[in-house]
Design an enzyme around this catalytic site. Sequence first.
Site, PDB file in Angstrom:
ATOM      1  N   GLU A  21       3.276  -6.851   1.414  1.00 45.79           N
ATOM      2  CA  GLU A  21       1.989  -6.326   1.019  1.00 45.79           C
ATOM      3  C   GLU A  21       2.272  -5.011   0.372  1.00 45.79           C
ATOM      4  OE1 GLU A  21      -0.803  -6.367   1.137  1.00 45.79           O
ATOM      5  OE2 GLU A  21      -2.097  -5.651   2.785  1.00 45.79           O
ATOM      6  N   PHE A  67      -6.404   8.388  -1.211  1.00 45.25           N
ATOM      7  CA  PHE A  67      -6.543   7.271  -2.132  1.00 45.25           C
ATOM      8  C   PHE A  67      -5.958   6.932  -3.191  1.00 45.25           C
ATOM      9  CE2 PHE A  67      -8.862   4.197  -4.806  1.00 45.25           C
ATOM     10  CZ  PHE A  67      -9.097   3.092  -3.841  1.00 45.25           C
ATOM     11  N   ASP A 106      -2.019   0.939   5.221  1.00 44.56           N
ATOM     12  CA  ASP A 106      -3.057   1.976   5.421  1.00 44.56           C
ATOM     13  C   ASP A 106      -3.591   2.106   6.960  1.00 44.56           C
ATOM     14  OD1 ASP A 106      -5.266   3.931   5.139  1.00 44.56           O
ATOM     15  OD2 ASP A 106      -5.915   3.114   3.303  1.00 44.56           O
ATOM     16  N   LYS A 165       0.952   4.661   4.774  1.00 41.28           N
ATOM     17  CA  LYS A 165       0.276   5.967   5.092  1.00 41.28           C
ATOM     18  C   LYS A 165       0.438   6.030   6.722  1.00 41.28           C
ATOM     19  CE  LYS A 165      -3.119   5.596   1.225  1.00 41.28           C
ATOM     20  NZ  LYS A 165      -4.461   5.570   1.315  1.00 41.28           N
TER      21      LYS A 165
END
Length: 180
Positions: A102, A155, A106, A134
């Site tokens: 991946e 982002f 997130d 993250k």
Amino acid sequence: MREVVLHGRTFELYLEAEVVNQAVRQLALRLKEDFKGRDPLFVCIMNGSFMFASELMYAIDEDFEVAFARYSSYEGTSSTGQLREVMPVTQSLEGRVVVIVEDLIDTGFTMHCLQKRFYELGAKEVHIASMLSKPAALKCDVKTDYIALEIENKFILGHGLDYDNYGRMFKDIYQLKDEA
């Protein structure tokens, strides 16, 4: 480039490609060692992981099997909270050691759903290898076994990651500058 503008939003340089590439090479060494002799199936999640997966597979440099799948849960800069299967894995997962490749962990929603789904399809083990993570954004109970780099909760785009399907092909990674 120090900044890029996409769809009227400004992104500033966050990680240079060489920093990412070095972290990916280190991750590849760990994966190569951990899965040697175990016949893993690496499942690359498209579209975002295409650059990471390519770099990772070259760096692993072993005869492991690779498959591709595509799922979607994002719209714009945020998760929709729903996972949509666009292109399922075509190889059988029955009794296999699976490594999901991946681009970014997130909220963890996609990986949480995929781990569960791959076990339902008969996988013996399901591991996750991600280019980026993250930790501050994580909302699901998901364990990422292999992470190249941990980043702050901003982002980002570039190096395979997109903003409404643009920005994937930048070699560096940029973060949203005008984020509130």
